[in-house]
Design a protein around this motif. Structure first.
Motif, short mmCIF file in Angstrom:
data_model
loop_
_atom_site.label_atom_id
_atom_site.label_comp_id
_atom_site.label_asym_id
_atom_site.label_seq_id
_atom_site.Cartn_x
_atom_site.Cartn_y
_atom_site.Cartn_z
N ASP A 172 0.84 -1.10 -0.06
CA ASP A 172 0.02 -0.06 -0.10
C ASP A 172 0.95 1.17 0.03
N TYR A 173 0.78 2.21 -1.01
CA TYR A 173 1.72 3.46 -1.26
C TYR A 173 1.03 4.36 -0.25
N PHE A 174 -0.12 4.35 0.41
CA PHE A 174 -0.54 5.59 0.81
C PHE A 174 -0.72 5.17 2.52
N GLN A 175 -0.18 4.25 3.00
CA GLN A 175 -0.51 3.66 4.26
C GLN A 175 1.23 3.50 4.74
N ILE A 176 1.37 3.92 6.24
CA ILE A 176 2.56 3.78 6.83
C ILE A 176 2.60 2.11 7.06
N ASP A 177 3.51 1.42 7.23
CA ASP A 177 3.57 0.03 7.45
C ASP A 177 3.20 -0.04 9.00
N ARG A 178 2.10 -0.83 9.24
CA ARG A 178 1.39 -1.26 10.36
C ARG A 178 2.46 -1.63 11.37
N ARG A 179 3.70 -2.30 11.14
CA ARG A 179 4.57 -2.47 12.08
C ARG A 179 5.33 -1.38 12.60
N LEU A 180 5.24 -0.25 11.90
CA LEU A 180 5.89 1.15 12.43
C LEU A 180 4.87 1.98 13.11
N GLY A 181 3.60 1.90 12.87
CA GLY A 181 2.46 2.65 13.29
C GLY A 181 1.37 3.16 12.22
N ALA A 198 0.54 9.01 -5.23
CA ALA A 198 1.13 8.63 -3.90
C ALA A 198 2.10 9.67 -3.51
N VAL A 199 2.88 10.07 -4.63
CA VAL A 199 4.11 11.14 -4.28
C VAL A 199 3.51 12.43 -3.62
N ARG A 200 2.67 12.70 -4.30
CA ARG A 200 1.78 14.02 -3.83
C ARG A 200 1.15 13.98 -2.55
N PHE A 201 0.76 12.89 -2.17
CA PHE A 201 0.33 12.24 -0.86
C PHE A 201 1.35 12.68 0.21
N TRP A 202 2.61 11.87 -0.34
CA TRP A 202 3.49 11.95 0.76
C TRP A 202 4.05 13.54 1.07
N PHE A 203 3.98 14.17 -0.01
CA PHE A 203 4.59 15.68 0.20
C PHE A 203 3.44 16.33 0.76
N TRP A 225 3.22 14.72 4.84
CA TRP A 225 4.45 14.73 5.60
C TRP A 225 5.63 15.51 5.33
N GLY A 226 5.16 16.42 4.26
CA GLY A 226 6.18 17.65 3.77
C GLY A 226 7.62 17.10 3.43
N ILE A 227 7.90 15.78 2.84
CA ILE A 227 8.88 15.24 2.64
C ILE A 227 9.62 16.15 1.55
N ASP A 228 11.17 16.29 1.59
CA ASP A 228 11.89 17.15 0.90
C ASP A 228 12.56 16.20 -0.26
N GLY A 229 12.29 15.20 -0.48
CA GLY A 229 13.04 14.45 -1.54
C GLY A 229 12.96 12.92 -1.56
N LEU A 230 13.27 12.48 -2.51
CA LEU A 230 13.27 10.62 -2.71
C LEU A 230 14.37 10.15 -3.08
N ARG A 231 14.83 9.01 -2.39
CA ARG A 231 15.82 8.05 -2.83
C ARG A 231 15.01 7.01 -3.54
N LEU A 232 15.16 6.91 -4.81
CA LEU A 232 14.53 5.90 -6.00
C LEU A 232 15.21 4.63 -6.14
N ASP A 233 14.62 3.65 -5.61
CA ASP A 233 15.11 2.33 -5.37
C ASP A 233 14.98 1.76 -6.88
N THR A 234 16.19 1.00 -7.17
CA THR A 234 16.51 0.30 -8.38
C THR A 234 16.28 1.41 -9.68
N ALA A 235 16.79 2.54 -9.48
CA ALA A 235 16.52 3.20 -10.55
C ALA A 235 16.96 3.23 -12.01
#
Length: 454
Positions: A73-82, A176-181, A184-194
């Protein structure tokens, strides 16, 4: 550097892997209530600020099946974290302290618990998400027991590869990216296996994030290839500097500074192929052995980090490595690279007790020295265990002299440009002299001398 957000040259990044650090269960139980482990990260913020960190990069935090890169799920924090709210509170605290926040984003693939893949399993050829994945075919089963096959990341069937040519997939991911921004006001992304993702996807992502905020930073994980294929004004801002990664430690193990000197010359010299890029530099991360397990001599940690903070690019620390903890991956698991660390115990009982303070000093000196952030690179001298180079701007020239030998080494014959005055010396070192326009310096064993001229 015109492809670099204004805050990146002065960035000092700390890479934390929350699922490991909080000892979250390795497998997610989606039917259970959230478990608030995010609170365990708050004490780290004091340590990071003491160290000089101004940018926190969090490994995967979104709902996933196991290790965080198999997203459900790209819109939910992992339930193991909160929960989303508890993470929002944490993100607000990071920003209140004046730090930037970078998240790990996975766009190449999903996990098998992602809703679109679940629908494909249930409805087969009739699934409305059939074209959300690459190379889906029903002429033979896959190794996981489904009556169809599909493209994966690197042969891992737990990671079905998205069809990123599909506008619906892109729309979902960009939403999803817009949602994170926004949340949570994120400042950037590290992009896995770019380096496994089509270039036009990164181009569109750049447009999306730039429209959200012009200084939003995109950094891609790229292991092989010419970095400027990804890092340019139309795609990403930066990529991981795997080319320099190995030489940073193996040049010390082999008493061969020529190795890393060759890489830096190729990358950043006057005709260097990456001289206009701010690459993400690291000595270890969540995918490779801890540098403490790579080095033959732990005293080499000191010239290693001295080089990390003085070479061109963005310095980063992987959590725990500032105390010299060890860790090696095996054929089946990376768990040893992603441990739960007792923060307060390590602060008091670090394997290499002096290392954190040394990193702090290096970070502060870099923060106070513009040429170490944005200056050009020019090699001065190199030998088996000594390495000297200049970092230069129009107003400031910095000479860095490294010594990986176990004895004091006297280096002489370095020409000082005319009309420059010595302004500062790292750690107020005094064991040097000028002979007309040349410098002679006694470099401490396994350490560095840095001279700032203006």
């Amino acid at each position: 550097m015109n492809n670099t957000p204004h805050w990146i040259p002065s960035a000092f990044i700390y890479h934390l892997y929350p699922l490991g650090q909080t000892a979250a269960p390795q497998e997610n139980q989606f039917d259970q209530s959230p478990e608030e482990r995010i609170a365990q990260l708050y004490p780290w913020l004091d340590h990071l600020q003491w160290l000089g960190i101004n940018t926190l990069f969090l490994g995967p935090i979104l709902q996933s099946s196991s290790h965080g890169y198999d997203l459900a799920d790209y819109f939910q924090i992992d339930r193991r974290l909160g929960t989303n709210q508890s993470f929002k509170t944490f993100a607000n605290e990071v920003h209140r302290r004046g730090m930037r926040l970078i998240l790990d984003a996975v766009f190449n693939h999903s996990g098998r618990d992602f809703f679109a893949f679940r629908d494909l399993q249930q409805n087969g050829r009739q699934s409305q998400y059939l074209d959300w994945y690459e190379a889906v075919r029903f002429d033979h089963p896959n190794p996981m027991g489904d009556p169809f096959d599909y493209q994966t990341w690197a042969g891992h069937y737990t990671l079905p590869k998205f069809n990123l040519a599909n506008p619906a997939v892109r729309a979902y991911l960009f939403q999803a990216v817009r949602f994170w921004f926004e949340e949570w006001g994120i400042d950037g992304l590290r992009l896995d296996t770019a380096d496994h993702v089509r270039f036009d996807f990164w181009q569109e992502l750049r447009r999306v994030t730039s429209s959200m905020r012009p200084d939003f930073w995109l950094m891609g994980e790229v292991v092989h290839g010419q970095y400027q294929q990804w890092a340019d004004p139309q795609h990403l801002h930066s990529v991981t500097n795997y080319e320099a990664y190995k030489g940073l430690y193996s040049s010390l193990n082999d008493a061969n500074y020529f190795e890393i000197a060759h890489s830096l010359q190729r990358q950043f010299a006057e005709d260097g192929i990456y001289r206009d890029l701010m690459l993400y530099n690291f000595v270890d991360n969540h995918d490779v052995n801890r540098v403490a397990s790579q080095l033959k001599n732990q005293q080499h940690l000191y010239p290693l980090y001295a080089l990390l903070f003085s070479m061109p690019g963005i310095p980063s620390i992987y959590y725990g490595s500032e105390w010299d903890i060890s860790g090696q991956r095996n054929t089946y698991s990376d768990q040893a690279l992603r441990p739960a660390i007792d923060l307060h115990h390590l602060i008091r009982n670090a394997p290499e007790a002096k290392l954190p303070a040394s990193i702090q000093k290096l970070a502060q000196f870099r923060a106070d020295t513009p040429a170490l952030q944005t200056g050009s690179y020019r090699q001065a001298q190199v030998s088996a265990q000594q390495f000297a180079f200049w970092r230069e701007t129009d107003k400031q020239k910095v000479l860095v002299v490294l010594n990986s030998a176990s004895d004091v080494f006297t280096l002489s014959g370095i020409l000082i440009p005319e009309h420059l005055q010595l302004q500062r010396v790292f750690e107020n070192q005094s064991d040097f002299r000028f002979d007309h326009d040349q410098l002679e310096v006694n470099i401490p064993p396994n350490w560095v001398s840095i001279f700032v001229f203006e």
